[in-house]
Design an enzyme around this catalytic site. Structure first.
Site: not given
Length: 209
Positions: A79, A180, A182
């Protein structure tokens, strides 16, 4: 060991949980020596580009990250962390970045809601190690208001949001995800597993020297 850079502006907790989930050894740190001793580096980030660069300068991490980027050690920006890898940003003011990747960070000017938040299709462009097991046109999770205006040759994943958004970029040992991983479910976990594999390969190459 993967070093997650803690400079006060990162989505540290979610990245930490993701690495724990895939069984990666990691450390959360801003210590220069620990970063240099690591086998790979993740630079997360949420917030404003100029503030992030100011903090990295204060902690003497700009030099550290530039040295990592110029080595063969794997480096992944996520990001804002991805945006910091570029030459400069137009966010709030013209601000120099780490200059590890060519390009400028520009504000999204589209007829859609800003920030670009939520799931979007990621179309693969070319093949890299982090694509192993990742299907083309998978959906990934974004939260951003700025995007990288950069050369096509470093773009390996694109999403459409009224403009072609480079979702994933790479050059040598340097990788960047505007989305993202994750927070992108199984696809994101697979990409992080692939990064873990790249880190392990680099570590093995150093042991054989």
């Amino acid at each position: 060991m993967i070093a997650i850079i803690d400079y006060g502006m990162g989505n540290i907790r979610s990245v930490e949980q993701a690495l724990k989930y895939i069984g990666a050894a990691y450390i959360v740190t801003s210590d220069k020596e620990e970063i240099f001793r690591s086998d790979g580096v993740i630079l997360p980030g949420v917030g404003a580009f100029p503030k992030a660069m100011d903090i990295l300068e204060e902690k003497d991490l700009v030099r550290v990250l530039q040295e990592i980027g110029c080595s063969r050690k794997p480096l992944l920006g996520i990001c804002l962390g991805m945006q910091l890898l570029f030459e400069k940003s137009e966010e709030l003011q013209d601000c120099n970045g780490l200059s590890l990747l060519p390009g400028v960070i520009r504000k999204l000017k589209v007829p859609y809601k800003i920030p670009h938040m939520g799931w979007n299709e990621l179309k693969k462009e070319g093949e890299i190690a982090l694509w192993n097991g990742v299907e083309d046109s998978s959906f990934v999770y974004y939260v951003h208001s700025y995007y990288a205006d950069c050369p096509n040759e470093i773009v390996y994943g694109i999403s459409d949001y009224g403009v072609k958004v480079p979702g994933f970029v790479a050059k040598g040992n340097i990788y960047g995800a505007q989305f993202h991983p994750e927070k992108s479910g199984d696809i994101g976990m697979q990409m992080l597993k692939n990064f873990k594999g790249v880190v392990e390969t680099w570590k093995s190459s150093q042991l054989s020297i």
